[in-house]
Motif scaffolding. Sequence first.
Motif, PDB file in Angstrom:
ATOM      1  N   LEU A  21     -61.005  30.029  10.246  1.00 30.03           N
ATOM      2  CA  LEU A  21     -60.143  29.286   9.329  1.00 30.03           C
ATOM      3  C   LEU A  21     -60.933  28.819   8.118  1.00 30.03           C
ATOM      4  O   LEU A  21     -62.096  28.450   8.229  1.00 30.03           O
ATOM      5  CB  LEU A  21     -59.566  28.052  10.042  1.00 30.03           C
ATOM      6  N   ASP A  22     -60.266  28.795   6.976  1.00 30.76           N
ATOM      7  CA  ASP A  22     -60.871  28.167   5.800  1.00 30.76           C
ATOM      8  C   ASP A  22     -59.953  27.102   5.219  1.00 30.76           C
ATOM      9  O   ASP A  22     -60.254  26.524   4.188  1.00 30.76           O
ATOM     10  CB  ASP A  22     -61.287  29.193   4.749  1.00 30.76           C
ATOM     11  N   VAL A  23     -58.846  26.824   5.880  1.00 28.21           N
ATOM     12  CA  VAL A  23     -57.936  25.759   5.483  1.00 28.21           C
ATOM     13  C   VAL A  23     -57.545  25.006   6.750  1.00 28.21           C
ATOM     14  O   VAL A  23     -57.215  25.609   7.761  1.00 28.21           O
ATOM     15  CB  VAL A  23     -56.663  26.319   4.801  1.00 28.21           C
ATOM     16  N   MET A  24     -57.598  23.694   6.666  1.00 31.64           N
ATOM     17  CA  MET A  24     -57.221  22.858   7.808  1.00 31.64           C
ATOM     18  C   MET A  24     -55.960  22.074   7.451  1.00 31.64           C
ATOM     19  O   MET A  24     -55.594  21.971   6.281  1.00 31.64           O
ATOM     20  CB  MET A  24     -58.366  21.894   8.141  1.00 31.64           C
ATOM     21  N   GLU A  25     -55.307  21.502   8.465  1.00 35.67           N
ATOM     22  CA  GLU A  25     -54.096  20.713   8.213  1.00 35.67           C
ATOM     23  C   GLU A  25     -54.368  19.573   7.248  1.00 35.67           C
ATOM     24  O   GLU A  25     -53.570  19.276   6.379  1.00 35.67           O
ATOM     25  CB  GLU A  25     -53.536  20.155   9.525  1.00 35.67           C
ATOM     26  N   LYS A  26     -55.503  18.903   7.418  1.00 41.21           N
ATOM     27  CA  LYS A  26     -55.887  17.821   6.514  1.00 41.21           C
ATOM     28  C   LYS A  26     -57.148  18.248   5.786  1.00 41.21           C
ATOM     29  O   LYS A  26     -58.103  18.712   6.391  1.00 41.21           O
ATOM     30  CB  LYS A  26     -56.151  16.529   7.290  1.00 41.21           C
ATOM     31  N   GLU A  27     -57.119  18.105   4.486  1.00 42.68           N
ATOM     32  CA  GLU A  27     -58.282  18.439   3.660  1.00 42.68           C
ATOM     33  C   GLU A  27     -58.734  17.197   2.929  1.00 42.68           C
ATOM     34  O   GLU A  27     -57.928  16.582   2.253  1.00 42.68           O
ATOM     35  CB  GLU A  27     -57.936  19.542   2.652  1.00 42.68           C
ATOM     36  N   PRO A  28     -59.970  16.790   3.008  1.00 41.96           N
ATOM     37  CA  PRO A  28     -60.989  17.362   3.887  1.00 41.96           C
ATOM     38  C   PRO A  28     -60.693  16.999   5.335  1.00 41.96           C
ATOM     39  O   PRO A  28     -60.118  15.940   5.615  1.00 41.96           O
ATOM     40  CB  PRO A  28     -62.285  16.717   3.414  1.00 41.96           C
ATOM     41  N   PRO A  29     -61.078  17.880   6.247  1.00 39.10           N
ATOM     42  CA  PRO A  29     -60.779  17.628   7.649  1.00 39.10           C
ATOM     43  C   PRO A  29     -61.595  16.464   8.199  1.00 39.10           C
ATOM     44  O   PRO A  29     -62.739  16.257   7.816  1.00 39.10           O
ATOM     45  CB  PRO A  29     -61.164  18.935   8.344  1.00 39.10           C
ATOM     46  N   GLY A  30     -60.989  15.700   9.059  1.00 28.22           N
ATOM     47  CA  GLY A  30     -61.694  14.613   9.744  1.00 28.22           C
ATOM     48  C   GLY A  30     -62.038  15.060  11.145  1.00 28.22           C
ATOM     49  O   GLY A  30     -63.141  15.477  11.424  1.00 28.22           O
ATOM     50  N   THR A  31     -61.039  15.040  11.998  1.00 28.17           N
ATOM     51  CA  THR A  31     -61.210  15.526  13.360  1.00 28.17           C
ATOM     52  C   THR A  31     -60.173  16.609  13.604  1.00 28.17           C
ATOM     53  O   THR A  31     -59.153  16.675  12.915  1.00 28.17           O
ATOM     54  CB  THR A  31     -61.014  14.398  14.390  1.00 28.17           C
ATOM     55  N   SER A  32     -60.435  17.453  14.567  1.00 29.18           N
ATOM     56  CA  SER A  32     -59.508  18.514  14.910  1.00 29.18           C
ATOM     57  C   SER A  32     -59.791  18.947  16.335  1.00 29.18           C
ATOM     58  O   SER A  32     -60.961  18.971  16.753  1.00 29.18           O
ATOM     59  CB  SER A  32     -59.675  19.706  13.967  1.00 29.18           C
ATOM     60  N   PRO A  33     -58.753  19.325  17.083  1.00 31.87           N
ATOM     61  CA  PRO A  33     -58.990  19.843  18.430  1.00 31.87           C
ATOM     62  C   PRO A  33     -59.708  21.193  18.407  1.00 31.87           C
ATOM     63  O   PRO A  33     -60.093  21.708  19.445  1.00 31.87           O
ATOM     64  CB  PRO A  33     -57.579  19.970  19.019  1.00 31.87           C
ATOM     65  N   LEU A  34     -59.911  21.742  17.227  1.00 30.60           N
ATOM     66  CA  LEU A  34     -60.594  23.031  17.104  1.00 30.60           C
ATOM     67  C   LEU A  34     -62.100  22.887  16.931  1.00 30.60           C
ATOM     68  O   LEU A  34     -62.839  23.844  17.173  1.00 30.60           O
ATOM     69  CB  LEU A  34     -60.011  23.818  15.924  1.00 30.60           C
ATOM     70  N   PHE A  35     -62.548  21.728  16.516  1.00 32.38           N
ATOM     71  CA  PHE A  35     -63.982  21.533  16.283  1.00 32.38           C
ATOM     72  C   PHE A  35     -64.755  21.554  17.598  1.00 32.38           C
ATOM     73  O   PHE A  35     -64.279  21.093  18.628  1.00 32.38           O
ATOM     74  CB  PHE A  35     -64.247  20.222  15.557  1.00 32.38           C
ATOM     75  N   GLY A  36     -65.962  22.099  17.545  1.00 33.77           N
ATOM     76  CA  GLY A  36     -66.848  22.109  18.699  1.00 33.77           C
ATOM     77  C   GLY A  36     -66.622  23.270  19.653  1.00 33.77           C
ATOM     78  O   GLY A  36     -67.230  23.319  20.717  1.00 33.77           O
ATOM     79  N   ARG A  37     -65.791  24.202  19.295  1.00 33.16           N
ATOM     80  CA  ARG A  37     -65.517  25.362  20.150  1.00 33.16           C
ATOM     81  C   ARG A  37     -66.389  26.536  19.730  1.00 33.16           C
ATOM     82  O   ARG A  37     -66.634  26.749  18.550  1.00 33.16           O
ATOM     83  CB  ARG A  37     -64.042  25.767  20.056  1.00 33.16           C
ATOM     84  N   ASP A  38     -66.783  27.334  20.702  1.00 28.31           N
ATOM     85  CA  ASP A  38     -67.593  28.515  20.413  1.00 28.31           C
ATOM     86  C   ASP A  38     -66.782  29.661  19.816  1.00 28.31           C
ATOM     87  O   ASP A  38     -67.346  30.582  19.237  1.00 28.31           O
ATOM     88  CB  ASP A  38     -68.289  29.015  21.686  1.00 28.31           C
ATOM     89  N   ASN A  39     -65.475  29.612  19.981  1.00 25.50           N
ATOM     90  CA  ASN A  39     -64.640  30.720  19.521  1.00 25.50           C
ATOM     91  C   ASN A  39     -63.848  30.385  18.247  1.00 25.50           C
ATOM     92  O   ASN A  39     -62.851  31.013  17.941  1.00 25.50           O
ATOM     93  CB  ASN A  39     -63.688  31.172  20.630  1.00 25.50           C
ATOM     94  N   ILE A  40     -64.309  29.396  17.517  1.00 31.23           N
ATOM     95  CA  ILE A  40     -63.690  29.017  16.238  1.00 31.23           C
ATOM     96  C   ILE A  40     -64.757  29.000  15.154  1.00 31.23           C
ATOM     97  O   ILE A  40     -65.845  28.446  15.336  1.00 31.23           O
ATOM     98  CB  ILE A  40     -63.045  27.607  16.314  1.00 31.23           C
ATOM     99  N   ILE A  41     -64.423  29.582  14.027  1.00 27.29           N
ATOM    100  CA  ILE A  41     -65.280  29.519  12.838  1.00 27.29           C
ATOM    101  C   ILE A  41     -64.477  28.794  11.769  1.00 27.29           C
ATOM    102  O   ILE A  41     -63.345  29.185  11.465  1.00 27.29           O
ATOM    103  CB  ILE A  41     -65.670  30.922  12.330  1.00 27.29           C
ATOM    104  N   VAL A  42     -65.042  27.732  11.218  1.00 29.86           N
ATOM    105  CA  VAL A  42     -64.398  26.983  10.139  1.00 29.86           C
ATOM    106  C   VAL A  42     -65.342  27.014   8.945  1.00 29.86           C
ATOM    107  O   VAL A  42     -66.501  26.617   9.064  1.00 29.86           O
ATOM    108  CB  VAL A  42     -64.094  25.523  10.554  1.00 29.86           C
ATOM    109  N   THR A  43     -64.838  27.500   7.829  1.00 30.34           N
ATOM    110  CA  THR A  43     -65.646  27.570   6.620  1.00 30.34           C
ATOM    111  C   THR A  43     -64.974  26.760   5.519  1.00 30.34           C
ATOM    112  O   THR A  43     -63.768  26.530   5.561  1.00 30.34           O
ATOM    113  CB  THR A  43     -65.802  29.033   6.129  1.00 30.34           C
ATOM    114  N   PRO A  44     -65.737  26.336   4.513  1.00 33.35           N
ATOM    115  CA  PRO A  44     -65.127  25.615   3.391  1.00 33.35           C
ATOM    116  C   PRO A  44     -64.155  26.523   2.635  1.00 33.35           C
ATOM    117  O   PRO A  44     -64.343  27.728   2.576  1.00 33.35           O
ATOM    118  CB  PRO A  44     -66.311  25.245   2.496  1.00 33.35           C
ATOM    119  N   HIS A  45     -63.132  25.925   2.079  1.00 28.58           N
ATOM    120  CA  HIS A  45     -62.127  26.665   1.317  1.00 28.58           C
ATOM    121  C   HIS A  45     -62.637  26.845  -0.110  1.00 28.58           C
ATOM    122  O   HIS A  45     -62.236  26.142  -1.031  1.00 28.58           O
ATOM    123  CB  HIS A  45     -60.802  25.899   1.340  1.00 28.58           C
ATOM    124  N   THR A  46     -63.545  27.789  -0.279  1.00 27.55           N
ATOM    125  CA  THR A  46     -64.154  28.007  -1.596  1.00 27.55           C
ATOM    126  C   THR A  46     -64.189  29.490  -1.945  1.00 27.55           C
ATOM    127  O   THR A  46     -65.133  29.967  -2.566  1.00 27.55           O
ATOM    128  CB  THR A  46     -65.589  27.450  -1.636  1.00 27.55           C
TER     129      THR A  46
END
Length: 89
Positions: A21-46
């Motif tokens: 993902l490069d877009v989260m529900e809240k920008e900038p993201p605070g917390t998310s149930p997706l953070f800290g998972r090995d099978n998720i990649i989150v990059t800045p929306h740039t």
Amino acid sequence: MIDEAALAQALDQKADRGAALDVMEKEPPGTSPLFGRDNIIVTPHTSFYSEESLVDLQTKAAEEVVRVLSGQAPRNPVNPEVLKTAASS
């Protein structure tokens, strides 16, 4: 955009194996149930970013300020109906 809670649930139930993902529900993201998972990649929306695009963005913004301050209409107004209302007053 994706429902982060629904994606987390799908990952927990093994309905999806991973996501990037490069877009989260809240920008900038605070917390998310997706953070800290090995099978998720989150990059800045740039994705737009380059030295050239940054100069172009700044130049176009300055040109629009000059246009409006000199009495011209902006090239790409977000709410063009306001310009029509102002012209008819």
